[in-house]
Structure formats: C-alpha cells, structure tokens
Scaffold this active site. Structure first.
Site, PDB file in Angstrom:
ATOM      1  N   PHE A  38       0.857  -1.194   0.000  1.00 42.82           N
ATOM      2  CA  PHE A  38       0.000   0.000   0.000  1.00 42.82           C
ATOM      3  C   PHE A  38       0.885   1.234   0.000  1.00 42.82           C
ATOM      4  CE2 PHE A  38      -2.321   3.522   1.837  1.00 42.82           C
ATOM      5  CZ  PHE A  38      -3.525   3.475   1.149  1.00 42.82           C
ATOM      6  N   LYS A  84       2.355  10.133   8.200  1.00 44.68           N
ATOM      7  CA  LYS A  84       1.542   9.705   9.347  1.00 44.68           C
ATOM      8  C   LYS A  84       1.861  10.491  10.629  1.00 44.68           C
ATOM      9  CE  LYS A  84      -1.117   6.347   7.679  1.00 44.68           C
ATOM     10  NZ  LYS A  84      -0.594   5.422   6.674  1.00 44.68           N
ATOM     11  N   ASP A 133       9.181   2.793   1.816  1.00 47.73           N
ATOM     12  CA  ASP A 133       8.003   3.525   2.265  1.00 47.73           C
ATOM     13  C   ASP A 133       7.871   3.274   3.761  1.00 47.73           C
ATOM     14  OD1 ASP A 133       5.459   4.254   3.068  1.00 47.73           O
ATOM     15  OD2 ASP A 133       4.495   3.634   1.202  1.00 47.73           O
TER      16      ASP A 133
HETATM   17  C1  PLP Z   1      -0.924   5.565   5.060  1.00 50.25           C
HETATM   18  C2  PLP Z   1       0.098   5.104   4.117  1.00 50.25           C
HETATM   19  C3  PLP Z   1       0.328   5.764   2.913  1.00 50.25           C
HETATM   20  C4  PLP Z   1      -0.503   6.940   2.440  1.00 50.25           C
HETATM   21  O1  PLP Z   1      -0.441   8.032   3.299  1.00 50.25           O
HETATM   22  P1  PLP Z   1      -1.585   9.166   3.236  1.00 50.25           P
HETATM   23  O2  PLP Z   1      -1.107  10.211   4.178  1.00 50.25           O
HETATM   24  O3  PLP Z   1      -2.863   8.521   3.653  1.00 50.25           O
HETATM   25  O4  PLP Z   1      -1.643   9.644   1.834  1.00 50.25           O
HETATM   26  C5  PLP Z   1       1.336   5.296   2.097  1.00 50.25           C
HETATM   27  N1  PLP Z   1       2.096   4.228   2.451  1.00 50.25           N
HETATM   28  C6  PLP Z   1       1.902   3.583   3.615  1.00 50.25           C
HETATM   29  C7  PLP Z   1       2.789   2.432   3.947  1.00 50.25           C
HETATM   30  C8  PLP Z   1       0.902   3.980   4.480  1.00 50.25           C
HETATM   31  O5  PLP Z   1       0.693   3.320   5.615  1.00 50.25           O
END
Ligand code: PLP
Length: 374
Positions: free
Chosen positions: A122, A236, A207
């Site tokens: 994700f 986050k 990420d």
């Molecule tokens: C939450 C998340 C995102 C996206 O972040 P947003 O601030 O919601 O756009 C991307 N990668 C990971 C691993 C996430 O947990």
C-alpha cells in the site's frame, strides 16, 4: 449536507489526551489505532500544542522558497535522524504525496520508467502511488493509473532480483507491510533488494510512512536490517496529526530530481509540530518504549489468546492479530462494548498502532479489552 467518502462510525470524538479519546458526554476510549499511527506522542501532547500555538501567531505560512528557521530546523532534524547518508529533504502534505515525489525523483534521476512494487503493498491513493498499490478494489474504478509498474511477491528475494533490470527506475517496499496485514520483511529481504538495485543502478525506496518515527521499536524499521535506501518516505505521525509528508533522498537523487513543487510544502505551523514531535520522540526515547511495550503486548497476546487468534505478528507497536472471525465485527465489539479502538488490516487482521508513549498499565487495559472479545 454531509461528507460522503468515509462511512462514519457511531462514536463522536471531541477531545483527546495521551492514548485516550473522549466523546462530548465524557465517555473514555483507549485509542490503540491512533487514527492510523498519527499520534506517536498521544493526543494533543502539550509540547506540540505549545509549538503550534506559538508558531501560528508568529508566522502561519510562507512559501518554501523563502527560508525560515522553523522549516530549516525540520530539514536538519530529518536529515540527522534519517539512516546513513540520506540528507536531502522534500516536504509535502501527506504520505501519498511523499510517494508521488519519490516516483518522480527516481524516474528523473535514473532517466528510466519502470517501477517494481509488491503484492499486498500500500502506497497511497493518488494516481501514481495508487498504481503501486496492490488492492484491485482501490484501483479499478479510477483506471488508467500511472503506467510502468510491475508487481512481485513480497518477501521473495529471487523474484525481486529477476524483476529489477536496467530499465528499472525504482523498487518500492514497505519494511513491514501495514495495510496488507502487518507482514515484516523476512530476514535478508531488504538487503537483497539493496543488492538488486545496486546491480541495476535503480533507486531503492523504502516507504516508512507507517513504520517510521519509532513505530517498530527503532526510529526506522529498515534500520533493523541495516539497509539504507536511496529514498525514504515518511508521513503519518511525523507532525502529530498535522499534515506533513517527507521524501528523504540521497544526493544522487536530489541532484537530478526534475521540476517539482507544492504550495504548502513545509509550512511553518506543521514544521513546528514536526520539530516538537521529533524532539520529544528522541528525548523520551520512545522507540525504545515501543520496543518494550510491543514485546510485552506480543508475549501476553500469544500466551493468553483464545481459539479466535491464529497469529500475533509485527514489530514494536505495529502489531497484527490474525483472527478466524471477521476483524470488523470484533473491532465494533471492542469499540462499543469495551471502549477500545483499534484498526483492521484486511478482513482477518486486527491492527494495533497505539501512541508510542503507552505504559504497562495501559497495555494491561488493552489486553483486558482484547481478552473480552477474543
Ligand atoms: C498511510 C500510508 C500511505 C498513504 O499516506 P496518506 O497520508 O494517507 O496519503 C502510504 N504508504 C503507507 C505504507 C501507508 O501506511
């Protein structure tokens, strides 16, 4: 009039302090979801409130092409805290934007198009990050998305090495898959990704939007493997709930990053919140507390769980409890009967991402609530 994207929960939250949230009538909820890990210090931490109140009165916003000390401090803090020799910082407003920038920078720096991402991964909801996200449900209605993405099984080093070639701009990986069900990278996997990228001249992107800033018991989850990426994205909890994302890059990426920008990049108020968050995180050694409390919760959950639990996994305070029955039904019971808030990660996993400040008493409170429904 009403919002329409989110299906709203039947609890109206008005206040928060530490790991607790409150409704208007004073009902207290123990918040072990922390709204997807955005409250590493707990809710409305005084250091953050103070920094934000002062900054909003001094200077609410100035565009990023005018240096201002509060933003410079954020650049410096992130460069200092980032692993290895990553010291170039791009600031934006969310996780997905941090990944969009990472995609653009990697393509520009390598002059290549192809991106390798992982199944169950994700990376966000905008059309580039969404293209690297695995779940079809999130993508189908919005196609065509960004092209050039190839997916491999998460954790299979050989498949990854086969997919990365001299047309690959970047490999995108979560050191622990979050949304995909809380799956830590197997031993050796991140290093194998590093080797494959080095061989092919591709950029390795971690990420760490969910795993970063102490969540997994170290400042960055990838530190556990001792692997330094070319680009690290985070967001986050980095500014305690004010919107901030960061794309941290090595020199060779930043040098040839193309033309990018954003009106709200590195606003003084969000930077003040980030500075207070990062200072507190380091001063109070919250990654170590996450490690301690994570082990405490994990060992108790494993020892005490009933027939409903298949597996407890994760790192630090990023924990997944794989259940036999529907996760959403259990989460509803936990919220309405036990006043305990957590998150799903797919249909069969309860996800815990509590504030990194929790103590043993609050962990016991969580275990009691979980014990009631599991
Ligand atoms: C939450 C998340 C995102 C996206 O972040 P947003 O601030 O919601 O756009 C991307 N990668 C990971 C691993 C996430 O947990």
């Amino acid at each position: 009039m009403s919002g329409f994207v989110f299906s709203e929960k039947p609890i109206q939250i008005e206040r928060g302090t530490g790991p607790y949230l409150y409704t208007d009538d004073g009902t207290e909820y123990l918040d072990f979801g922390a709204s997807y890990a955005v409250a590493p210090l707990g809710h409305s931490h005084p250091a953050v409130v103070d920094a934000v109140q002062t900054q909003v009165a001094d200077l609410t916003y100035v565009q990023a092409s005018y240096p201002t000390s509060v933003r410079t401090e954020t650049y410096e803090k992130l460069a200092t805290l980032a692993p290895g020799n990553i010291d170039k910082v791009w600031l934006c407003n969310s996780g997905t934007e941090a990944n969009e920038a990472a995609m653009k920078f990697a393509r520009s720096a390598t002059g290549r198009e192809k991106i390798v991402a992982t199944k169950r991964g994700f990376h966000g909801r905008t059309l580039g990050a969404l293209a690297m996200t695995w779940k079809q449900k999130y993508k189908k209605p919005f196609e065509p998305l960004a092209g050039g993405i190839e997916f491999v099984d998460y954790g299979d080093a050989e498949q990854l090495a086969d997919a990365v070639d001299d047309e690959t701009a970047a490999v995108f990986l979560e050191p622990v898959q979050g949304e995909g069900g809380i799956h830590p990278a197997p031993t050796g996997y991140l290093q194998a990704a590093r080797d494959a990228c080095d061989d092919a001249g591709a950029a390795l992107v971690f990420d760490e939007i969910q795993t970063g800033v102490g969540r997994t018991g170290l400042l960055w989850a990838s530190e556990r493997a001792g692997v330094v990426p070319d680009i690290l994205t985070t967001a986050k909890g980095i500014a305690s709930g004010l919107p901030l994302g960061a794309t941290l890059c090595k020199e060779w990426i930043a040098e040839d990053c193309g033309n990018h920008g954003s009106t709200f990049s590195g606003g003084p108020v969000v930077c003040a919140a980030a500075n207070a968050t990062l200072d507190t995180l380091v001063e109070e050694d919250l990654p170590a507390n996450a490690n301690r409390m994570g082990s405490y919760l994990t060992s108790h959950l494993r020892a005490e769980h009933g027939d409903d639990v298949r597996e407890v996994r994760g790192l630090g305070l990023m924990l997944g409890i794989e259940v036999k029955r529907g996760a959403n039904r259990l989460l509803k019971q936990l919220a309405l009967r036990e006043q305990f808030l957590a998150l799903p990660a797919g249909r069969s996993v309860l996800r815990l991402l509590p504030p990194l400040t929790i103590d043993e008493e609050q962990a016991d409170e969580a275990l009691a609530a979980l014990g009631e429904v599991l």
